[in-house]
Each structure stands twice: as C-alpha cells, then as structure tokens.
Design a protein around this motif. Structure first.
Motif, PDB file in Angstrom:
ATOM      1  N   UNK A 260       0.812  -1.213   0.000  1.00  0.00           N
ATOM      2  CA  UNK A 260       0.000   0.000   0.000  1.00  0.00           C
ATOM      3  C   UNK A 260       0.848   1.267   0.000  1.00  0.00           C
ATOM      4  N   UNK A 261       1.945   1.254   0.752  1.00  0.00           N
ATOM      5  CA  UNK A 261       2.829   2.419   0.822  1.00  0.00           C
ATOM      6  C   UNK A 261       3.478   2.682  -0.533  1.00  0.00           C
ATOM      7  N   UNK A 262       3.943   1.612  -1.181  1.00  0.00           N
ATOM      8  CA  UNK A 262       4.561   1.755  -2.499  1.00  0.00           C
ATOM      9  C   UNK A 262       3.566   2.314  -3.508  1.00  0.00           C
ATOM     10  N   UNK A 263       2.321   1.842  -3.470  1.00  0.00           N
ATOM     11  CA  UNK A 263       1.303   2.331  -4.402  1.00  0.00           C
ATOM     12  C   UNK A 263       0.959   3.796  -4.122  1.00  0.00           C
ATOM     13  N   UNK A 264       0.959   4.200  -2.852  1.00  0.00           N
ATOM     14  CA  UNK A 264       0.713   5.607  -2.522  1.00  0.00           C
ATOM     15  C   UNK A 264       1.777   6.502  -3.143  1.00  0.00           C
ATOM     16  N   UNK A 265       3.042   6.098  -3.025  1.00  0.00           N
ATOM     17  CA  UNK A 265       4.130   6.911  -3.586  1.00  0.00           C
ATOM     18  C   UNK A 265       4.069   6.933  -5.107  1.00  0.00           C
ATOM     19  N   UNK A 266       3.708   5.813  -5.715  1.00  0.00           N
ATOM     20  CA  UNK A 266       3.535   5.786  -7.169  1.00  0.00           C
ATOM     21  C   UNK A 266       2.431   6.759  -7.580  1.00  0.00           C
ATOM     22  N   UNK A 267       1.313   6.743  -6.853  1.00  0.00           N
ATOM     23  CA  UNK A 267       0.213   7.649  -7.165  1.00  0.00           C
ATOM     24  C   UNK A 267       0.587   9.110  -7.007  1.00  0.00           C
ATOM     25  N   UNK A 268       1.462   9.413  -6.053  1.00  0.00           N
ATOM     26  CA  UNK A 268       1.846  10.804  -5.821  1.00  0.00           C
ATOM     27  C   UNK A 268       2.850  11.296  -6.856  1.00  0.00           C
ATOM     28  N   UNK A 269       3.825  10.454  -7.181  1.00  0.00           N
ATOM     29  CA  UNK A 269       4.907  10.905  -8.070  1.00  0.00           C
ATOM     30  C   UNK A 269       4.656  10.596  -9.545  1.00  0.00           C
ATOM     31  N   UNK A 270       3.675   9.767  -9.840  1.00  0.00           N
ATOM     32  CA  UNK A 270       3.423   9.380 -11.229  1.00  0.00           C
ATOM     33  C   UNK A 270       2.853  10.510 -12.094  1.00  0.00           C
ATOM     34  N   UNK A 271       1.860  11.284 -11.611  1.00  0.00           N
ATOM     35  CA  UNK A 271       1.276  12.318 -12.484  1.00  0.00           C
ATOM     36  C   UNK A 271       2.312  13.351 -12.908  1.00  0.00           C
TER      37      UNK A 271
END
Length: 468
Positions: free
Chosen positions: A106-117
């Motif tokens: 979940x933590x990894x997916x949160x960071x992906x969601x924040x830095x991906x856009x």
C-alpha cells in the motif's frame, strides 16, 4: 542546505535502516525485519527526492512518508510487545508478517500515485494564486487566531447543528497563527504584536493539551513548521525534537489525565487541567522507575497501527465479511452542512469498527477506535482495495498539493496549504474523517479570501428600484 546536512539527508535511508536494525529486538523474525526495513526505507525516500531535486516548496510528502513509516514500520523495531491495545492480546511475529507485506504494498502504491502524475495530467488543473495583501493578511491572522481561541472556550455552548462551523473555525485558527508567524519571520510585526504572538502560540498549545489530546497540538505545530520552511528554507529540527521528547511523557500519562479531567464531577478549567498534566509527569519522574521508558512504550503502542491491520486481515473475510464500501457513506454526508440538515446521521464509524472486530468491549458505547485509511481499504475490498485505494489516494494528494503550491502564488496561499496538507497527515483516521470535510473547508477559505480582497463593492443604483 549545507553540505553536511545534504550528506546526512541523502544518506538518511541507509542510516535509518542501520540504526533501527541495531536497536531492534534481536529475536525479530527475519522476514518481518526485511519488510519493516522496506517500509522505513520508503519513508525516507521522498525526503531524498525533495532535496535532490532542489525543491523549495512545502515538503508535504517527505513529512507524510516519515509519519507513515512511524505508524506502520517503526513499531516493528521499537515496540517491545505487539498487542491489540484495547484487549491486550499478544501478536506473534509470523502473524505480523502478512500484515506488514500488505502495508509495504500500500505504501509503495501511494508513492507511485503521488509521483506518477506529470505535466500531461497536472497541466490542465487550475492552481490557487490570488491571496491577500499584507494589511489584509495581518488582519485575517489576528481575527482567525483569536476567534479560534474564543471558540475553544465556548464550544460546549454551541448548538450541535452549528458545531461544524466551529470545527472549521478552529482549523482556521491554525491559518491565523501561520499568517502571524510568517509576518513575524519577515519582520513585519512590531512591539506589542510580537509579544502577543509569542504568548498566543504556547497559550493555544496549553489549551489543546488541557483537552487531553495530542492531535490538536500537532495540527497547530505542523503549519508553523511549514511556514518556517517557506520563509527560511530550513526545518525546525531542534524545536521538533524538543516537542517530540515532551510529547512522550504526555502520551504516557494521558490515560490517567483523562480519567480525572473528563470526569463531569470534577469540572476542571484550563489552568487546573494543565496543572494536573504537569503534576502527573513530575510525579512519574520522581516516583516511578523507568518512567520515561514506559511512556515511550506507551507511545509506541499508541502509534502502532500494524496491530490494527493484523486484527482486520486475520479475520477478513473468513470471520468478518468485507464492508464493500459501506464505510465511505460518510463522505457523502460530509458534503452537507448540519445546519442545512439537522437530522444528518452522526458519524459512529469509530464505534462500529471497534465492535465489528471485537476491539472494544460490547458494553463500551463511548470509545472511538481509529480506523487508518490503509486498513479501511482492506476492510472494504481486501488486498486489491489497498493497492488501488492507496494509488488513488496518492493521486488525490498530488492534485491537492499541485493546486495549493503554485510557485508564483501570493504568500498567503502556501500558508493556506500548510493547514490543508497538515490535516491530510492524519494517517490514523478513516477517509471520510480526514477528507470528508476538506471540500467545505476549501470553499469556506476561498469565500473568506474573496471577502477580504473586496476592498470596495460597487452596486448600481438600479438594483434598489422596483420594477413592475
């Protein structure tokens, strides 16, 4: 950032992992040690990215990630015994392994969601730029700070349907403090105003502390940290360390304090409650062996949200069925102010969650058991809920961060961002509690800014003529 600080920050992931693995339990399960190390490593990574990019805007995600690691990674190394706080059931390391794996995902997916856009996504989203001039900013700062201070004294007399406005006003008091602190750092406050501000900041902290909660203190302290960063480009490391060290004994005696202060028969005022807190801490240091260590362990148990994840994961869906999105109903009701709908359903998720999973006694009708957003995703939809939910949460945080941190915005807009983003750092509460009222808060802030910007209102004379 000087070269020594830069070296320390860039090397922080490795330094943190080495220290935690040295001080952690020697009998820690190797797989659990690896997973918790991964969570703590990710907790340091946004800080490295922020500094390496030379980013001078608010370090929201670096702080959020460190806080997340504090709730979901640090206790693995520093909590002597994993238990479910309310029922005191010990949890073995192998059971924690599965929960920590879901947390790491979940933590990894949160960071992906924040830095991906990227610009392709964020470029079309408008940003807040128009704020207040200096005179209006100072006026607003004193008005909001004093209004919030007054509300804390009289909120028990406010009708239920209007308490939502009071809650917004109390949050705005943080904005008032941030504005005043900003003008203080810029040298704009003079004479009596400086002394008033330096008395107001600890005064509000004492009032928050007298209510028996640490959360409100942090909601006032975090915007001040953000303001200092915006003006000086530095972090209040020493002040933060002092606050953290002080909060540990406060957390340790909080239960004893509430047992006395919250008793309706005692009817204690702010001064009496503050004295009670002080006496409990002093008595602990004088008469209890290992008082500070026990307080530290109490703080770790209070922060340890891994145990909550264990309780949900081990019983869902074999014993307790998935919630299937039922906990997010409050997101809808939060958009409707109570003064417009007096019979709006009350928020009882803290009670429902605690009783649903046996974390509260069946006769306990008052305690609210926190449901962290990550755990809430799992309780509703399982591991896929964690992966997709945390990804979307990261994207939502990035959009909000983008809107509030335009580099060419007026000075009051980044200060506004410190308030909103500090509220988003409430990791241990459910989604509707943290983000439900956010929309109304932003609308209220925009309205206040618009009113304060309107120096003159020109109205045509024809508006007063009746037409038949």
């Amino acid at each position: 950032v000087c070269s020594s600080d830069l070296f320390f920050i860039l090397g922080s992931p490795l330094i943190v992992l080495i220290v935690l693995n040295l001080v952690g339990r020697t009998d820690l399960d190797p797989v659990l040690r690896l997973l918790a190390s991964g969570v703590c490593f990710l907790g340091c990574l946004p800080l490295v990215i922020h500094v390496a990019r030379g980013n001078t805007s608010l370090p929201f995600m670096p702080f959020y990630a460190i806080l997340f690691a504090g709730y979901f990674g640090l206790p693995v190394f520093l909590d002597d015994k994993f238990t479910l706080p309310m029922i005191n059931v010990t949890i073995s390391d192998p059971i924690v392994v599965d929960a920590e794996a879901v947390i790491l995902l979940g933590f990894a997916m949160l960071l992906v969601g924040f830095y991906m856009p990227g610009r392709w996504f964020l470029g079309s989203i408008p940003r807040m730029r128009r704020g207040l001039d200096e005179a209006s900013g100072m006026q607003m700062g004193w008005t909001l700070a004093i209004s919030g201070l007054m509300y804390t004294q009289f909120r028990n007399y406010v009708p239920v349907r209007f308490q939502a406005f009071g809650a917004i006003l109390q949050q705005f008091s943080s904005l008032g403090l941030a504005l005043l602190f900003y003008y203080y750092l810029k040298g704009r406050l003079r004479g009596v105003q400086v002394y008033a501000l330096l008395a107001l900041i600890p005064g509000m902290a004492i009032i928050d502390l007298s209510n028996g909660g640490i959360g409100p203190i942090m909601q006032h302290f975090l915007p001040l940290m953000g303001t200092y960063w915006l003006v000086r480009g530095k972090v209040l490391w020493k002040t933060t360390l002092i606050v953290v060290l002080f909060m540990i004994p406060v957390s340790g005696v909080k239960g004893k304090f509430r047992a006395v202060a919250w008793d309706p028969q005692n009817n204690l005022g702010v001064a009496e409650r503050s004295t009670l807190f002080f006496d409990l801490i002093v008595n602990g240091f004088q008469n209890e062996d290992g008082f500070y260590y026990h307080c530290f362990q109490a703080t770790m148990q209070r922060m340890n949200e891994i145990s909550t994840m264990v309780a949900v994961q081990t019983t869902t869906p074999t014993v307790v069925p998935y919630w299937q999105g039922a906990t997010y109903v409050d997101l809808y009701w939060s958009l409707i102010p109570r003064f417009l709908y007096p019979d709006k359903p009350g928020k009882i998720l803290g009670q429902d969650f605690g009783h649903r999973y046996g974390l509260l006694d069946k006769f306990d009708k008052t305690t609210s058991y926190n449901l962290p957003q990550l755990v809430e995703f799992y309780a509703n939809f399982g591991i896929w809920g964690v992966a997709i939910g945390m990804l979307l949460l990261g994207v939502a945080q990035r959009v909000l961060y983008h809107i509030l941190t335009a580099p060419d915005a007026d000075a009051s807009i980044p200060l506004l961002a410190t308030i909103i983003l500090a509220h988003c750092c409430n990791i241990e509460s459910d989604l509707s509690a943290v983000y439900g009222g956010l929309f109304l808060n932003i609308i209220a802030i925009i309205a206040i800014l618009a009113v304060l910007r309107a120096r003159r209102v020109h109205m045509p004379l024809d508006i007063f003529r009746f037409r038949w």
